[in-house]
Scaffold this motif. Structure first.
Motif, short mmCIF file in Angstrom:
data_model
loop_
_atom_site.label_atom_id
_atom_site.label_comp_id
_atom_site.label_asym_id
_atom_site.label_seq_id
_atom_site.Cartn_x
_atom_site.Cartn_y
_atom_site.Cartn_z
N ALA A 167 1.75 -4.90 3.16
CA ALA A 167 0.74 -5.47 4.05
C ALA A 167 0.73 -6.98 3.98
N ARG B 75 -9.09 -9.81 1.14
CA ARG B 75 -9.46 -9.03 -0.05
C ARG B 75 -8.76 -9.57 -1.28
N GLU C 80 -2.21 -10.69 14.82
CA GLU C 80 -2.70 -9.52 15.52
C GLU C 80 -3.06 -8.40 14.55
N SER C 81 -3.62 -7.40 15.10
CA SER C 81 -4.08 -6.27 14.32
C SER C 81 -2.99 -5.76 13.37
N GLY C 82 -3.35 -5.55 12.14
CA GLY C 82 -2.41 -4.97 11.17
C GLY C 82 -1.47 -5.96 10.55
N CYS C 83 -1.64 -7.24 10.83
CA CYS C 83 -0.69 -8.20 10.28
C CYS C 83 -1.05 -8.57 8.85
N GLY C 84 -2.15 -8.07 8.33
CA GLY C 84 -2.46 -8.31 6.93
C GLY C 84 -3.56 -9.33 6.70
N LYS C 85 -4.30 -9.66 7.72
CA LYS C 85 -5.35 -10.66 7.57
C LYS C 85 -6.42 -10.19 6.59
N SER C 86 -6.90 -8.98 6.82
CA SER C 86 -7.97 -8.49 5.95
C SER C 86 -7.47 -8.30 4.53
N THR C 87 -6.23 -7.88 4.40
CA THR C 87 -5.66 -7.72 3.07
C THR C 87 -5.63 -9.06 2.35
N GLU D 181 -12.93 -12.06 10.52
CA GLU D 181 -13.26 -11.77 11.91
C GLU D 181 -14.77 -11.55 12.09
N PHE E 209 0.86 -1.18 0.00
CA PHE E 209 0.00 0.00 0.00
C PHE E 209 0.89 1.22 0.00
N LEU F 244 4.02 0.52 2.21
CA LEU F 244 3.84 -0.41 3.31
C LEU F 244 3.53 -1.77 2.71
N GLN G 136 -16.00 -8.12 9.10
CA GLN G 136 -15.77 -7.95 10.52
C GLN G 136 -16.83 -7.09 11.19
#
Ligand SMILES: Nc1ncnc2c1ncn2[C@@H]1O[C@H](COP(=O)(O)OP(=O)(O)OP(=O)(O)O)[C@@H](O)[C@H]1O
Ligand SMILES: Nc1ncnc2c1ncn2[C@@H]1O[C@H](COP(=O)(O)OP(=O)(O)OP(=O)(O)O)[C@@H](O)[C@H]1O
Ligand SMILES: [Mg+2]
Ligand SMILES: [Mg+2]
Lengths: 281, 308, 336, 499, 319
Positions: free
Chosen positions: C41, C70, C60-67, C192, C26, C39, C110
Motif C-alpha cells: 500500500a 496511519r 486517487e483512491s487506493g493510492c495509499g494516502k490513508s495508509t 480527506e 497488507f 499488497l 475522512q
C-alpha cells in the motif's frame, strides 16, 4: 437509537403493542404469582382431580386436583426465570468469548471459535440431554444446559459485531488518542456490540422456554411440584385424552408468550434498525 | 475450487481431533457406567472388575481415548457394550431413518418455507403477510412432543390418513416430517422473507426496475437467487439438526434414529455407542458446513473468487 | 528511491515528521477462504513534513494516502523503514511513550459519520481525549472545556448534550476537529476531511482549518484527492500513485513535471463553461496494487511511456522539485 | 394371520433375548423360549418341557422327565444333554442364584435328568418357572457367544425370532413344528398366529392411540390413565390379571432423621394408600400394606404389622420424636427443618406418584424435595449409600425371597436401599433363606421375616398394580381366562386372528 | 415541442414534501444539469422521471411530467414501466452496487435488448459487445463474461451506461454518475456521456452536486435548494452572472487556480433538514442578503434574462 427509547417505540408499533401487553402481563404474573394465585401451586386434592374449568378453578385442575390457573401463574415465574437467567448467562458468556475472539483475532480467535463451533454443531436438545446426564436433573442443570446450548449463537454474533466495529473510524480515532485495549474494548466495542446481542438473547428466550418444556417431557426440567409450563405440559401428556385442559393451557401459555417475545423482538429489531447486524453471526 | 475443498478437508482434521477428545471426555464424565446395567442387583466387586477389564474400562482415560481414536480413524468405532454390536452397524442401521426423516423434513421446510417466505415478501406488509407469518411462528413454538401427539390425534386418529407411529412404510414418515418440519418452515420462511425484503432494497434492484422489468419478473427471476443464499447457509448449519435433532419426534412416533440411539445409549451408559453417535453427528455437521460453503460458492461468484 | 533526508528535499521548516524509505504491506487474510496475497500500500516513501507548514498529499483512491496517514500517527507499523515524530521512532516507542506522543499528533478522519461513537454525547466525545490520557477534570472544568472546544470549531456549546445522529455531517466534522485539537497537538493529519461533505460545507471547514492553523501554530498533513483544493490550501504538494510518491511540488504554483500530475490536473472540472477542456487526458484505470508492473507504475496509462518506462522503475530525483519519471514534462527546462 | 403387539415404556430398549445372562427381558421372550415348568395364577406348577418331576423327601435330588419330540428352532433336539449343558451356564452370571443350590446335573437317560442339590431348595420350581429359565439351543448359544440373544435367539417356543432391532421391534414367525404346548393352553400347537411383530413404543399415548386405531392389536401394558377410554372403546378389550409388582417407598434407615424409628413410622403412616389407589389408579389393582404381592401366602401378615394410612398416629409419633410443627406447617427440631430428599426414577407412573407422596408427607409436616433421575443414575446414587433418604420405586417378583434382595444387610446401598442392617433381621433372613426344608416351613419363616421388616418401618408400602393388557377384538380373540402369572405364550397359543 | 417537459413537480413521501414545484424542459441532443447539495431532492426528481417513486413509497403529488407528448405523472404505473429501459433509461450513482453481483455483466446488458429489442441471445450479445466497445471497454468479449466484482468502478459504470443505452432510449437520466469514481475516471465518463448525447441525439438529465461538472458538461442547469428551484437557465449565463445568491455562493465554493488562501469562505450555516423546511424562502437563514420579506414568504420563480430565479433580491438585476 438508544435501547430504552427503542423499547418504547417498538411497543407502539401495531405488531409490537399487543406483544408488549402480553409480555408485561406475563412478567407481572411471574413477579406477583404469590399474590395473584387463588391457591397454592402445590396444594393437592386428589378428590378433585382433573376437573374441567369452572368458577372455582378458572382453568380446571390437574391429575392431583391442583389449581391449574395458580400453577400457570407460578409457572410463568419458573419458565421465564429459567429462560431469562440461562439466556442471560449465555449472552454474558457469549459476549466474553465473542469479544475476546473478535478483538484479538488470529489464533486466539480461531481457537475460541473452534470451541464455540463445537457446541454450535450439535442440536441444543442433544447438548442439554448430555449435559443433564452429567449434572443430574433439576432446574440448575437445565439452566446450565440451556446456557451452553445457546452460547455459540451469541459468541458468533458478538464476534461479528466486534469485528465490524473494529473497522469503524471512531475506534481508530480513539486509538489515535492513545487509548489502550481495555478502554477500546470496554468503553466502545462491547457497549456498541451489545444491542444486537441482547436482542438476539431476547428472541432466544422464547426458544429456551420451549427447550425447557421439551426437557420437562424427558423428566429433566423443573422437579415436581414446581410448575414450569414445560413440566406441566409433559405431565399433561398422559392426561390429554381425559383432561385436555391440563396440557392445553400451559401449551397456550408457552405459545402466546413465545409468539409475543418474537413479535416484540421483531418490532424492536426494526426500531433499532439492526436487522442486518443480527444476521452477521 | 478443488484446492479449496482439499484445504478445507485438511483444516477439518484438528477440529475433528478436538471434537473427538471433547466427545470422549464428556461421555466419560457422565456418572454411572455401563457395567451397572449388565450386573444383576447385588453383584460382587470381582464380577464388576472382570467386566470392566473385559471392556477396557479399567484403563486410564488417556489410553482408552488413544485406543478408541486409533480404531476410529480406521472406521472402527468399537463394539457396543450393552447392545453387543459393532457401533458402526448400529449407526448404519439407524442412519437411514434419521436421514429419511431429516432430509424429508428439510425438503419440506425448504420448499414450504421458501414459498411461504417468498409469498409473504411479495405481499410484504399486507394482511396475508402478517397472518401467514404469525401462524407459522405460532406453530413452530409448540413443543414438538405436543405437536406430534396433536398430529397423530388429528391426522391418524380422527382422519385416519396416516399410521399413528412406527417407520414401516413411507406414509409413516409424513406426520414426523410435518412435526419436525414446522419449526424449519418457520425458520426458513422468516429468513427467506427477510432476505427478499433486504435484497429488494439494494441499488441494483432499482436499476432492474429502471430497465423496465415487471415486478413479477424481478422478483422471481432475479431476487430469488439472492434470497436463497442465506437459506443455503442456514441449511448447511442445520445438518446436526437433521441427523440428531429429532429425538423428541422419534420418541413420540416410536421411530428409530440416531438421536434415539444416542439418548437410549446415554441412558445405559453404553459409551462406545454414545461416542460413535456424537462423532458421527459432529462429522455430519462439519461436512454440512463445508457443503453449505460450497453451495454458497456455486451460487455466488464473489465467494467463488475468494476461494480460488 | 532517494537516499533519504540527508540529501533529500530542502525544506524551510524543521521536519516534525519523517518517513525514511517506508514500505507498508497488507496481507489479505488467508485461512479458510483465500490464498494469502500481499499488497504494497505504501512503497518506498521518503518524506519530510516540515513544522508549521501545510503539506498536501494527493492521489486517487487506493493510492495509499490513508495508509500514509496511519503510519504517520503510528496507528500501524511500517513493514520496512522508519517513521519518526520529532525524531522518535514510532515503531519502537513503548506503549506509555506512544500515548504521550499521541497527545501531540492527531488525526481528523475522512468519514465524519462514523468517527464519533454513536453512544457518546458530543460533550463526552470531545472530552474523551482527556479520559484516555488520564487527565482528570472536575465537573465544572469539564463543562468549560467542552464549551471552549466546541466554541473553537464554531459549534453551539449546547450541542454537547446531543448524540451524534442529531448532527449534520459538517457539524460532526467540526466535532472531529475539536476532538483532535483537544490535547493541543502540534501535528494534525487531515485525511480527506472534506471529501464526504457538500461543497458549501467543505469550504467552511477549509476556512476553519486555515483559521485554526494560524491561531494554534499547527502543522498539517492534508490528504485529499482534489488537486484544486490541495493547490489552494497547501504549501507543498506530494503526489502519490499506487503507493509511491511520484512528484513533490515545492509550491502550489510550481510547474508540473510528472505526466500523472498533469493528468490529475486536467481531469479537474473547472467551474467555468467558457473554459471547457479536452477531458479524458488519462486513459485506462489504476491497475491492481497486487501485481505491480516492473517498470514505472504509471507507464500503462502514460502517453509518454516508452520501453525504458516499462522496464525500469524511476526513482524520485533529488532536485528541489523531485519527480520520479524518466520523461519529466519540463526535461528541456529544469535540470535534475 | 399377522398381528402387531406393542410393549411400552418400561420394557422398551431391552437389549437382548439371552435369558441366561440378561438382567431384563421383555414380554416377547416367552414366545421364543419354553421353560421346564410353568406357574399358573394360583401358584400351582404345570409341566412344560418337563413332562413330570419328582423330589426325594430330603429335598436333595430332583428328577425331571423331559417331553419327547421337542426340537429347537434350529432343528437341534431337546434332551437331557441340553439340561446338563444349560444349568452350569448360569454360573457367574447375574442369574446364578436361580440354580445356585444345584450341585450337578446327572443325565439319567436321553429324556431324564437328575439335579443333585447342595442344599434343599423349596423354591426350585418357582425359579425354574421364571422367565430367565427359557432354554436356548446349546449349538446356537455356543456359536454366537456374546452376541447370542441380539443377532439371533433360538429356543423351542411357539415362535421363532426372525429379526430383532433393539428399541424398535422384534419380528416373530410361527414355529410350525411346535406341538408341545402345556396344559395351560387349549391349543397345544402350532400357534394360530403366523407372524407377530412386537413393537416397542416409548410414549404411552402413542401406544394407546395405536391400539385405538388398530395400528397394534395388543398392548402388553396399559397405563391406568387410559383405561377408562379403552374400556369405552367397543373394539378393545381390557383385561386385568393379578399383579406381580409392589410400589413402595424405601426409607434409608441410616440417614438422620430416619435413624429414629418414630420418624420412619411417621413417614410410613403418612402415605394414604387408599386415596392413591383410587384417584391415581382409578381403583385398579390393590393398595399395598406389606412388602409382598397379595397372592403370596407370606403376604398374609398379622394385621397389627400391616402398614396403612394413619395421619394422626404419624403426627403423634413426630411430636413424640421432638419434631414440632412450624409456622409453614413443616416440622422442625432444634432449629432444623424436617427437610428430606425424595427420589424417584424417570417414568410417567413414578413421576406422578412421587408428587402425591410428597404432598402427603407435607400434610404431616415433612418437606420433601423431589429429584427425578434416569434409571441408570439412580442406582449409582443409591450405591453411594449416603445421598438418598426416601424414594419411590417398585419391584416385580412373585416370591417372598425378594425380602432378602431388598433388606439383607450384605446388599446395603443397592438393592438394600433402606440400608437396613439389624441383627434380628439377619437371623430371620438366614432361617428363611437356608433353613427351610419344606414349602410350608419356608412360608412360615418368610412371614416372620416379613413381619419383622414391617415392624421396623424400613419402607412404606404404597400400591400393588394389576397387570393390565388390552387387545383389539377386531383382529384378536383371546381366551376368556388368562392362565399363568403373566400374559405369555400359553395364552398367545390360544389366540385367534380374525381375517 | 421539447422531449421532456416537467412542470410544477411536487413529490411527497408520507407526511413530507421533499420536492416542490420543480419545472424544466429538455430537448434532444441537450444536457440538463440538475445541481444541488445533498438532500435537495435531486434523486427524488430522477425517480419521478423514471416512475420509480413507488419503490420508496413516494408519489407525485402535483405537477406534470410530459415525455414526448405523453403525460406520465399519476398515470397507471404500467404505462411508465413500458417506457422504462426502452425510452427512458437510468444511470445511478454507485456503480459498485448498481449491478447484480451474481450475474455476469454481459447478461445484464443482454437482458435489456432481449426484453425491449426482442433480440435472441446471440444477437443480444452481439449488440452488447457493440455497446461495450462504444463505451471504450477494452477486451469487451472477456468483460462480457465477467462478474461485477471483477471489474473496476469505472468499468462498472461504463457497463451501467451501456445497459442504459441498450434499449435505445431517447432520454437518459444520470444520477451523480461519477461521484463515486476516481477523478481521472470521472472525467472520462462525463466526456463519454456528453459525446453520446451529441452523437446519438439523446437528451440527458445529468444530476450532480458539482458546479465544475455542470460548467464542463451541461447546456442548461437547474439549481435546486432544499427541494425547490433556486435558479434555472443556460449554463453560460448562470456562470457568467448568477442571479440567485445561492448560485453565486455555490460557484464560489470551488477553489480556482491561483486563488489566494483565506478567500474560500463557503456558505455559512447548513442545509435545513426535511423536517424543518421553513415556510418562507428556504435559503434565507444562510443568505447574506436576506430581508424580512425573505423570512416571511417564499419567492416564486421569475424570469430574469435567460434564467428563472426564485429570489426577492436577485443579484445583478438589469445587468
Ligand atoms: N487494513 C488493510 N488491510 C488490507 N488492505 C488494506 C488495508 N488498508 C488499506 N488497504 C489497501 O491498501 C491500499 C491503499 O489504501 P489506502 O486506504 O491507504 O488508500 P487511500 O489512498 O486512502 O484511498 P481512498 O482515497 O479510497 O481513501 C488499498 O488498495 C487498500 O485496499
Ligand atoms: N425513501 C425516503 N423516505 C423518506 N425520505 C426520503 C426518502 N428518500 C429521500 N428522502 C428525503 O428526501 C429529501 C431529498 O432526497 P434526495 O435523495 O432526492 O436528495 P439528493 O439531492 O439526491 O441528495 P444526495 O446528494 O445526498 O443524493 C432528503 O431530505 C431525503 O432525506
Ligand atoms: Mg483513504
Ligand atoms: Mg441523490
Amino acid at each position: 437509537m438508544a435501547i430504552g427509547t427503542a423499547l418504547l417505540s417498538a411497543a407502539r408499533t401495531p405488531r409490537g403493542a399487543p406483544a408488549a401487553i402480553v409480555l408485561v402481563g406475563v412478567v407481572f404474573a411471574a413477579i406477583f404469582a404469590d399474590r395473584l394465585a387463588p391457591y397454592a401451586y402445590d396444594m393437592q386434592s386428589l378428590m378433585q382431580a382433573n376437573l374441567p374449568p369452572s368458577a372455582a378453578h378458572l382453568l380446571g385442575t390437574d391429575e392431583f386436583g391442583r389449581d391449574l390457573f395458580s400453577r400457570i401463574l407460578h409457572g410463568a415465574r419458573i419458565s421465564l426465570g429459567v429462560a431469562v437467567t440461562s439466556i442471560g448467562a449465555s449472552v454474558a458468556l457469549g459476549l466474553v468469548f465473542g469479544a475476546i475472539a473478535g478483538y484479538a483475532g488470529g489464533w486466539a480467535d480461531r481457537l475460541l471459535m473452534a470451541v464455540v463451533d463445537l457446541t454450535w454443531a450439535f442440536p441444543e436438545i442433544l447438548i442439554a440431554l448430555v449435559l443433564i446426564a452429567i449434572l443430574g436433573p433439576g432446574l440448575g442443570s437445565t439452566a446450565v444446559a440451556i446456557t451452553v446450548g445457546y452460547m455459540a449463537q451469541f459468541a458468533r454474533l458478538a464476534r461479528a459485531q466486534i469485528i465490524a466495529l473494529k473497522g469503524e473510524t471512531y475506534i481508530e480515532a480513539t486509538v489515535g488518542l492513545g487509548a489502550g485495549h481495555a478502554h477500546i474494548l470496554l468503553r466502545h466495542l462491547v457497549p456498541n456490540a451489545l444491542t444486537p446481542v441482547l436482542v438476539a438473547g431476547m428472541l432466544a428466550t422464547g426458544d429456551a422456554i420451549v427447550l425447557e418444556a421439551t426437557l420437562g417431557y424427558f423428566g429433566l426440567g423443573a422437579q415436581p411440584p414446581l410448575p414450569s409450563w414445560g413440566a406441566m405440559m409433559s405431565a399433561g401428556v398422559g392426561q390429554m385424552f381425559l383432561a385436555p385442559w391440563v396440557i392445553v393451557f400451559p401449551g397456550l401459555a408457552i405459545a402466546i408468550t413465545v409468539v409475543a417475545i418474537n413479535l416484540y423482538g421483531d418490532a424492536l429489531i426494526d426500531a433499532l434498525q439492526i436487522r442486518n447486524r443480527l444476521r452477521e453471526g | 475450487m478443488l484446492g479449496y475443498f482439499v484445504r478445507r478437508l485438511i483444516m477439518l482434521l484438528p477440529v475433528f481431533l478436538a471434537m473427538s477428545a471433547i466427545v470422549f471426555l464428556i461421555v466419560h464424565l457422565v456418572p454411572g457406567d455401563p457395567i451397572d446395567h449388565m450386573l444383576q442387583i447385588g453383584a460382587s466387586a470381582e464380577r464388576r472388575q472382570e467386566l470392566a477389564a473385559k471392556f477396557g474400562l479399567d484403563r486410564p482415560l488417556v489410553v482408552q481415548y488413544a485406543l478408541w481414536l486409533k480404531a476410529a480413524l480406521t472406521g472402527d468405532l468399537g463394539e457396543a457394550i450393552i447392545l453387543k454390536q459393532p457401533v458402526v452397524d448400529l449407526i448404519l442401521a439407524n442412519l437411514p431413518y434419521s436421514l429419511a426423516l431429516g432430509l424429508s423434513a428439510l425438503l419440506f421446510s425448504t420448499v414450504v418455507g421458501v414459498s411461504v417466505g417468498a409469498a409473504a415478501a411479495y405481499f410484504a406488509g399486507s394482511w396475508f403477510d402478517r397472518v401467514v407469518m404469525a401462524g407459522i411462528l405460532m406453530g413452530s413454538m409448540l413443543p414438538s412432543f405436543w405437536l406430534g401427539l396433536l398430529m397423530i390425534l388429528i391426522f391418524a386418529v380422527e382422519l385416519g390418513l396416516f399410521p399413528v407411529s412406527g417407520a414401516r412404510s413411507w406414509d409413516a414418515l409424513v406426520l414426523p416430517v410435518l412435526t419436525v418440519g414446522i419449526g424449519g418452515v418457520a425458520l426458513i420462511a422468516r429468513v427467506t422473507r427477510a432476505a427478499f425484503v433486504e435484497v429488494a432494497q439494494q441499488d441494483f434492484v432499482t436499476l432492474l426496475h429502471a430497465k423496465g422489468l415487471t415486478r413479477r419478473r424481478i422478483f422471481f427471476r432475479h431476487l430469488v437467487r439472492h434470497a436463497l443464499m442465506p437459506v443455503v447457509t442456514i441449511l448447511g448449519l442445520k445438518v446436526g439438526w437433521i441427523l440428531g435433532g429429532a429425538v423428541t419426534v422419534e420418541y413420540v412416533f416410536a421411530r428409530p434414529g440416531l438421536g434415539s440411539l444416542l439418548i437410549t445409549s446415554l441412558g445405559q451408559r453404553d459409551y462406545p455407542v454414545v461416542q460413535g453417535c456424537l462423532l458421527m453427528l459432529g462429522m455430519g455437521v462439519m461436512l454440512g458446513t463445508l457443503v453449505g460453503d460450497l453451495a454458497q460458492a456455486a451460487m455466488d461468484p464473489r465467494v467463488r473468487d475468494r476461494m480460488s | 528511491m532517494t537516499d533519504g533526508l540527508t540529501t533529500g528535499v530542502p525544506t524551510t521548516g524543521v521536519p516534525i515528521l519523517r518517513f525514511e524509505d517506508v514500505n507498508r504491506d497488507f496481507t489479505t487474510p488467508g485461512g479458510w477462504f483465500a490464498r494469502r496475497r500481499v499488497l504494497r500500500a505504501v512503497n518506498a516513501v521518503t518524506l519530510d513534513v516540515p513544522a508549521g507548514r501545510v503539506t498536501g498529499v494527493v492521489g486517487e483512491s487506493g493510492c495509499g494516502k490513508s495508509t500514509l496517514a496511519r503510519l504517520a500517527l503510528g496507528l500501524i507499523k511500517p513493514t520496512d523503514g522508519r517513521v519518526s515524530f520529532e525524531g522518535e521512532d514510532l515503531a519502537t516507542a513503548r506503549r506509555a511513550r506512544l500515548r504521550q506522543l499521541r497527545a501531540r499528533m492527531q488525526m481528523v478522519f475522512q468519514d465524519p459519520y462514523s468517527s464519533i461513537d454513536p453512544r457518546m454525547t458530543i460533550g463526552d466525545a470531545v472530552l474523551e481525549p482527556f479520559v484516555v490520557q488520564g487527565i482528570r477534570l472536575t465537573g465544572a472544568a469539564r463543562a468549560a472545556k467542552a464549551e471552549a472546544l466546541l466554541g473553537m470549531v464554531g459549534l453551539d456549546p449546547s450541542l454537547a448534550r446531543n448524540h451524534p445522529h442529531h448532527l449534520s455531517g459538517g457539524q460532526k466534522q467540526r466535532v472531529g476537529i475539536a476532538r483532535a485539537l483537544a490535547l493541543e497537538p502540534r501535528l494534525v493529519v487531515l485525511d480527506e476531511p472534506t471529501a464526504s461533505l457538500d461543497v458549501s460545507i467543505q469550504a467552511q471547514i477549509v476556512a476553519l482549518l486555515e483559521a485554526l492553523k494560524a491561531r494554534l501554530d499547527l502543522t498539517y498533513l492534508f490528504i485529499s484527492h482534489d488537486l484544486a483544493l490541495v493547490r489552494y490550501f497547501c504549501d507543498r504538494i506530494v503526489v502519490m500513485y499506487l503507493g509511491a510518491v511520484v512528484e513533490i511540488l515545492p509550491s502550489p504554483a510550481a510547474p508540473i513535471r510528472h505526466p500523472y500530475t498533469r493528468a490529475l490536473l486536467d481531469s479537474a472540472f473547472v467551474p467555468d463553461p467558457t473554459r471547457r477542456q479536452t477531458l479524458a487526458r488519462a486513459t485506462g484505470e489504476i491497475p491492481s496494487a497486487f501485481d505491480l508492473p516492473p517498470g514505472c507504475v504509471y507507464a500503462p496509462r502514460c502517453p509518454l511511456a516508452d520501453e525504458t518506462c516499462r522496464r525500469i522503475r524511476p526513482q524520485l530525483d533529488r532536485s528541489a522539485h523531485p519527480v520520479a519519471c524518466h520523461h519529466p514534462l519540463d526535461r528541456a527546462g529544469a535540470g535534475s | 394371520q399377522e398381528v402387531t403387539f406393542a410393549i411400552t415404556a418400561r420394557e422398551v430398549g431391552t437389549p437382548s433375548y439371552n435369558p441366561i445372562t440378561a438382567t431384563r427381558l421383555n414380554s416377547a421372550n416367552s414366545l421364543i423360549y419354553d421353560r421346564l415348568v410353568l406357574q399358573d395364577a394360583d401358584q400351582s406348577f404345570h409341566p412344560s418341557l418337563a413332562a413330570s418331576w419328582d423330589q426325594t423327601p430330603d429335598g436333595m435330588q430332583w428328577t425331571f422327565k423331559l417331553r419327547p419330540g421337542v426340537k429347537f428352532h434350529d432343528g437341534e433336539p431337546f434332551n437331557a444333554k441340553v439340561i446338563e449343558w444349560w444349568v452350569p451356564k448360569f454360573a457367574g452370571t447375574e442369574n446364578a442364584d436361580t440354580v445356585a443350590k444345584v450341585d450337578r446335573v446327572e443325565v439319567v437317560d436321553d429324556l431324564t435328568v437328575r439335579f443333585h442339590m447342595k442344599a434343599p431348595d423349596p423354591n426350585l420350581l418357582f425359579n425354574l418357572a421364571s422367565s430367565f429359565m427359557g432354554i436356548p439351543s446349546p449349538k446356537a448359544y455356543e456359536a454366537l457367544g456374546d452376541k447370542y440373544g441380539v443377532t439371533a435367539a433360538v429356543g423351542t417356543g411357539p415362535f421363532k425370532m426372525e429379526k430383532f432391532t433393539v428399541g424398535q421391534q422384534t419380528v416373530l414367525v410361527r414355529n410350525d413344528d411346535f406341538t408341545w404346548g402345556s396344559d395351560l393352553s387349549v391349543n397345544r400347537g402350532p400357534a394360530k398366529i403366523k407372524k407377530i411383530t412386537v413393537r416397542e413404543i416409548p410414549e404411552d399415548s402413542t401406544a394407546f392411540l395405536e391400539l385405538q386405531t388398530g395400528g397394534v392389536d395388543l398392548l402388553y401394558t396399559v397405563p391406568v390413565d387410559f383405561m377408562p377410554r379403552l374400556k369405552a372403546e367397543k373394539s378393545v378389550k381390557v383385561m386385568t390379571i393379578p399383579g406381580t409388582e409392589i410400589v413402595y417407598m424405601p426409607i434409608n434407615t441410616q440417614s438422620a432423621p430416619f435413624t429414629d424409628i418414630k420418624v420412619r413410622a411417621a413417614a410410613a403412616y403418612a402415605i394414604d394408600q387408599k386415596s392413591i389407589w383410587q384417584s391415581l389408579y382409578g381403583g385398579v389393582g390393590n393398595t399395598a400394606n406389606g412388602f409382598l404381592i397379595s397372592s403370596l401366602q407370606e403376604a398374609k401378615v398379622d394385621p397389627k404389622f400391616a402398614i396403612s394410612y394413619d395421619p394422626e398416629r404419624s403426627k403423634k409419633l413426630l411430636d413424640e420424636a421432638g419434631w414440632k410443627v412450624g409456622p409453614d406447617g413443616i416440622r422442625a427440631k432444634d432449629g432444623a427443618r424436617l427437610q428430606v430428599k425424595l427420589w424417584t426414577s424417570n417414568g410417567t407412573e413414578f413421576k406422578r406418584l412421587v408428587e402425591v407422596v410428597q404432598s402427603q408427607l407435607k400434610a404431616v409436616g415433612f418437606a420433601a424435595d423431589i429429584t427425578i433421575f434416569d434409571a441408570s443414575t439412580i442406582n449409582a446414587q443409591y450405591k453411594k449409600k449416603t445421598e438418598h433418604q426416601l424414594a419411590v420405586r417398585s419391584y416385580s417378583w412373585t416370591n417372598a425371597d425378594i425380602i432378602d434382595w431388598f433388606f439383607a444387610a450384605r446388599r446395603a446401598g443397592y438393592p438394600n436401599v433402606s440400608l437396613f442392617d439389624d441383627p434380628k433381621a439377619e437371623e430371620l433372613n438366614v432361617t428363611a433363606m437356608t433353613k427351610s426344608r419344606t414349602w410350608d416351613e419356608r412360608v412360615a419363616n418368610f412371614k416372620a421375616y416379613h413381619e419383622y421388616i414391617l415392624s421396623q418401618y424400613a419402607f412404606a408400602p404404597i400400591y400393588e398394580p394389576a397387570n393390565v393388557f388390552a387387545y383389539s377384538t377386531r383382529r384378536l380373540k383371546l381366551p376368556e381366562t388368562i392362565r399363568g402369572t403373566r400374559l405369555t405364550s400359553q395364552t398367545i397359543l390360544d389366540a385367534q386372528v380374525s381375517n | 415541442m421539447a422531449l421532456l417537459e416537467v412542470e410544477g413537480l411536487t413529490i411527497g413521501i408520507g407526511r413530507f414534501t421533499p420536492v416542490q414545484e420543480i419545472g424544466f424542459s429538455l430537448d434532444r441532443g441537450a444536457v440538463l444539469g440538475l445541481v444541488g447539495e445533498s438532500g435537495s431532492g435531486k434523486s427524488l426528481t430522477a425517480m419521478a422521471l423514471m416512475g420509480l417513486l413507488p419503490l420508496i413509497r413516494g408519489e407525485v403529488r402535483a405537477g406534470s411530467i410530459v415525455f414526448d407528448g405523453v403525460e406520465l405523472a399519476n398515470r397507471p404505473a404500467e404505462l411508465h414501466r413500458r417506457l422504462r429501459g426502452r425510452r427512458i433509461a437510468l444511470v445511478t450513482q454507485n456503480p459498485m452496487t448498481s449491478l447484480d453481483p451474481i450475474r455476469t455483466v454481459g447478461t445484464q446488458i443482454d437482458e435489456v435488448s432481449r426484453l425491449h429489442g426482442g433480440l435472441d441471445g446471440r444477437a443480444a450479445k452481439a449488440r452488447s459487445l457493440d455497446l461495450m466497445e462504444a463505451m471504450r471497454i477494452p477486451r469487451a468479449a472477456v468483460v462480457h463474461g465477467q462478474y461485477p466484482h471483477q471489474l473496476s468502478g469505472g468499468m462498472k459504470q461504463r457497463i451501467v451506461i451501456a445497459m442504459a443505452l441498450a434499449g435505445d432510449p431517447d432520454l437518459l437520466v444520470a444520477d451523480e454518475p461519477t461521484t463515486a469514481l476516481d477523478v481521472t475516471v470521472q472525467a472520462q465518463i462525463v466526456r463519454l456521456m456528453v459525446d453520446l448525447v451529441k452523437a446519438r441525439g439523446l437528451a440527458l438529465v445529468l444530476i450532480t452536486h458539482d458546479m465544475g461538472v455542470v460548467a464542463q458538461a451541461c447546456d442548461r442547469v437547474v439549481v435546486l435548494y432544499a427541494g425547490r428551484i433556486a435558479e434555472a437557465g443556460p449554463v453560460e449565463s448562470i456562470f457568467a452572472a448568477p442571479h440567485h445568491p445561492y448560485t453565486r455562493a455555490l460557484i464560489g465554493c470551488i477553489p480556482v487556480e491561483g486563488q489566494a488562501r483565506g478567500t474560500l469562505i463557503g456558505i455559512p450555516g447548513q442545509v435545513p433538514g426535511l423536517t424543518d423546511y421553513p415556510a418562507h424562502c428556504r435559503f434565507a437563514p444562510r443568505c447574506p442578503a436576506a430581508s424580512a420579506r425573505c423570512r416571511a414568504e417564499a419567492p416564486a420563480p421569475a424570469t430574469i434574462g435567460a434564467s428563472r430565479v426564485a429570489c426577492f433580491h436577485p443579484l445583478g438585476r438589469g445587468a
